[in-house]
Motif scaffolding. Sequence first.
Motif, PDB file in Angstrom:
ATOM      1  N   GLN A   1      -8.899  76.672  29.343  1.00  0.00           N
ATOM      2  CA  GLN A   1      -7.790  76.808  28.405  1.00  0.00           C
ATOM      3  C   GLN A   1      -7.846  75.642  27.422  1.00  0.00           C
ATOM      4  O   GLN A   1      -8.627  74.707  27.599  1.00  0.00           O
ATOM      5  CB  GLN A   1      -6.462  76.759  29.156  1.00  0.00           C
ATOM      6  CG  GLN A   1      -6.228  77.945  30.062  1.00  0.00           C
ATOM      7  CD  GLN A   1      -4.935  77.787  30.837  1.00  0.00           C
ATOM      8  OE1 GLN A   1      -4.552  76.686  31.208  1.00  0.00           O
ATOM      9  NE2 GLN A   1      -4.271  78.906  31.088  1.00  0.00           N
ATOM     10  N   ARG A   2      -6.973  75.683  26.435  1.00  0.00           N
ATOM     11  CA  ARG A   2      -6.905  74.594  25.458  1.00  0.00           C
ATOM     12  C   ARG A   2      -6.495  73.311  26.174  1.00  0.00           C
ATOM     13  O   ARG A   2      -5.648  73.330  27.053  1.00  0.00           O
ATOM     14  CB  ARG A   2      -5.885  74.935  24.364  1.00  0.00           C
ATOM     15  CG  ARG A   2      -5.778  73.884  23.284  1.00  0.00           C
ATOM     16  CD  ARG A   2      -4.984  74.386  22.104  1.00  0.00           C
ATOM     17  NE  ARG A   2      -3.578  74.506  22.383  1.00  0.00           N
ATOM     18  CZ  ARG A   2      -2.684  73.529  22.166  1.00  0.00           C
ATOM     19  NH1 ARG A   2      -3.064  72.367  21.679  1.00  0.00           N
ATOM     20  NH2 ARG A   2      -1.417  73.722  22.425  1.00  0.00           N
ATOM     21  N   LEU A   3      -7.115  72.214  25.804  1.00  0.00           N
ATOM     22  CA  LEU A   3      -6.815  70.923  26.422  1.00  0.00           C
ATOM     23  C   LEU A   3      -5.551  70.351  25.781  1.00  0.00           C
ATOM     24  O   LEU A   3      -5.594  69.438  24.967  1.00  0.00           O
ATOM     25  CB  LEU A   3      -8.000  69.960  26.251  1.00  0.00           C
ATOM     26  CG  LEU A   3      -9.318  70.430  26.864  1.00  0.00           C
ATOM     27  CD1 LEU A   3     -10.431  69.456  26.543  1.00  0.00           C
ATOM     28  CD2 LEU A   3      -9.171  70.612  28.360  1.00  0.00           C
ATOM     29  N   SER A   4      -4.422  70.898  26.183  1.00  0.00           N
ATOM     30  CA  SER A   4      -3.142  70.472  25.636  1.00  0.00           C
ATOM     31  C   SER A   4      -2.574  69.335  26.476  1.00  0.00           C
ATOM     32  O   SER A   4      -3.031  69.068  27.584  1.00  0.00           O
ATOM     33  CB  SER A   4      -2.160  71.646  25.640  1.00  0.00           C
ATOM     34  OG  SER A   4      -1.899  72.035  26.977  1.00  0.00           O
ATOM     35  N   LYS A   5      -1.564  68.691  25.937  1.00  0.00           N
ATOM     36  CA  LYS A   5      -0.884  67.612  26.655  1.00  0.00           C
ATOM     37  C   LYS A   5      -0.362  68.144  27.989  1.00  0.00           C
ATOM     38  O   LYS A   5      -0.540  67.515  29.029  1.00  0.00           O
ATOM     39  CB  LYS A   5       0.259  67.085  25.780  1.00  0.00           C
ATOM     40  CG  LYS A   5       0.997  65.919  26.346  1.00  0.00           C
ATOM     41  CD  LYS A   5       1.908  65.321  25.292  1.00  0.00           C
ATOM     42  CE  LYS A   5       3.325  65.751  25.549  1.00  0.00           C
ATOM     43  NZ  LYS A   5       4.297  65.126  24.660  1.00  0.00           N
ATOM     44  N   THR A   6       0.233  69.319  27.962  1.00  0.00           N
ATOM     45  CA  THR A   6       0.780  69.933  29.169  1.00  0.00           C
ATOM     46  C   THR A   6      -0.302  70.194  30.202  1.00  0.00           C
ATOM     47  O   THR A   6      -0.105  69.940  31.392  1.00  0.00           O
ATOM     48  CB  THR A   6       1.488  71.259  28.811  1.00  0.00           C
ATOM     49  OG1 THR A   6       2.455  70.990  27.800  1.00  0.00           O
ATOM     50  CG2 THR A   6       2.150  71.880  30.008  1.00  0.00           C
ATOM     51  N   LYS A   7      -1.462  70.678  29.763  1.00  0.00           N
ATOM     52  CA  LYS A   7      -2.576  70.951  30.674  1.00  0.00           C
ATOM     53  C   LYS A   7      -3.007  69.677  31.390  1.00  0.00           C
ATOM     54  O   LYS A   7      -3.237  69.672  32.599  1.00  0.00           O
ATOM     55  CB  LYS A   7      -3.738  71.543  29.872  1.00  0.00           C
ATOM     56  CG  LYS A   7      -4.979  71.799  30.675  1.00  0.00           C
ATOM     57  CD  LYS A   7      -4.976  73.188  31.220  1.00  0.00           C
ATOM     58  CE  LYS A   7      -6.321  73.485  31.862  1.00  0.00           C
ATOM     59  NZ  LYS A   7      -6.181  74.213  33.078  1.00  0.00           N
ATOM     60  N   PHE A   8      -3.125  68.587  30.642  1.00  0.00           N
ATOM     61  CA  PHE A   8      -3.513  67.312  31.250  1.00  0.00           C
ATOM     62  C   PHE A   8      -2.443  66.813  32.218  1.00  0.00           C
ATOM     63  O   PHE A   8      -2.756  66.337  33.305  1.00  0.00           O
ATOM     64  CB  PHE A   8      -3.764  66.249  30.176  1.00  0.00           C
ATOM     65  CG  PHE A   8      -5.057  66.418  29.426  1.00  0.00           C
ATOM     66  CD1 PHE A   8      -6.264  66.529  30.103  1.00  0.00           C
ATOM     67  CD2 PHE A   8      -5.077  66.467  28.052  1.00  0.00           C
ATOM     68  CE1 PHE A   8      -7.468  66.678  29.415  1.00  0.00           C
ATOM     69  CE2 PHE A   8      -6.264  66.610  27.355  1.00  0.00           C
ATOM     70  CZ  PHE A   8      -7.462  66.721  28.044  1.00  0.00           C
ATOM     71  N   ILE A   9      -1.183  66.914  31.809  1.00  0.00           N
ATOM     72  CA  ILE A   9      -0.093  66.435  32.672  1.00  0.00           C
ATOM     73  C   ILE A   9      -0.069  67.209  33.977  1.00  0.00           C
ATOM     74  O   ILE A   9       0.100  66.641  35.051  1.00  0.00           O
ATOM     75  CB  ILE A   9       1.267  66.509  31.939  1.00  0.00           C
ATOM     76  CG1 ILE A   9       1.322  65.444  30.842  1.00  0.00           C
ATOM     77  CG2 ILE A   9       2.427  66.325  32.908  1.00  0.00           C
ATOM     78  CD1 ILE A   9       2.535  65.518  29.941  1.00  0.00           C
ATOM     79  N   LYS A  10      -0.282  68.526  33.902  1.00  0.00           N
ATOM     80  CA  LYS A  10      -0.265  69.345  35.128  1.00  0.00           C
ATOM     81  C   LYS A  10      -1.401  68.994  36.076  1.00  0.00           C
ATOM     82  O   LYS A  10      -1.312  69.254  37.265  1.00  0.00           O
ATOM     83  CB  LYS A  10      -0.292  70.825  34.780  1.00  0.00           C
ATOM     84  CG  LYS A  10       1.028  71.280  34.235  1.00  0.00           C
ATOM     85  CD  LYS A  10       1.115  72.765  34.122  1.00  0.00           C
ATOM     86  CE  LYS A  10       2.433  73.062  33.463  1.00  0.00           C
ATOM     87  NZ  LYS A  10       3.128  74.164  33.787  1.00  0.00           N
ATOM     88  N   ALA A  11      -2.467  68.405  35.560  1.00  0.00           N
ATOM     89  CA  ALA A  11      -3.588  68.004  36.409  1.00  0.00           C
ATOM     90  C   ALA A  11      -3.281  66.711  37.171  1.00  0.00           C
ATOM     91  O   ALA A  11      -3.925  66.412  38.167  1.00  0.00           O
ATOM     92  CB  ALA A  11      -4.841  67.813  35.555  1.00  0.00           C
TER      93      ALA A  11
END
Length: 184
Positions: A92-102
């Motif tokens: 998926q797109r490397l969004s701020k939310t994606k990083f935070i969820k990791a």
Amino acid sequence: SQNDICKHRTIWKKLVTKHPDVGVKVLREMNRGGATYAWLYRHDRLWLRNNSPRRKASAIRHFSVDYQAWDSSNVAFLKSNYQKIKSHPNRQRLSKTKFIKALPRSGSVDKHLSDLPETTKWLAAHEETVEEYQVYRLNNAYQYLVENNVVVKRWRLLRVASIRYELITPKIETEILRLELRRR
């Protein structure tokens, strides 16, 4: 009746005197404590309120958070996992939310970003815009077409990359032209 009131008051006073260090909840769990409390609550509430142990301040100490250590561990975690997240196929797109969820404790990170300046800076430097993600998808589409020996055409790139015509920006247009010319 007055006799019932005296009887229940006496039972309650004995419980309170015998166990001065406990609260109402514990007294109610003791033998006859629950029934006595319930009866007094229904029939003599004001007296019960005035003759029950006072609420004690909670002894639980809330620990203070070491935001600097948390911030450092978040950045270290993101750095060590960045390549794995970025190179994941069909990501998926490397969004701020994606990083935070990791991140570990991801639910808290979002609420405390103002207390985590290094994490915030890292996220801002590495998050991907929609346009950058579309360029990534175009390159994936190009790779797919080449691997399957399909002629690279503009419309095919857009279809495989799932990009609508109305969303084509100058940067995406340049990338499409570059990919079309690359194959010739």
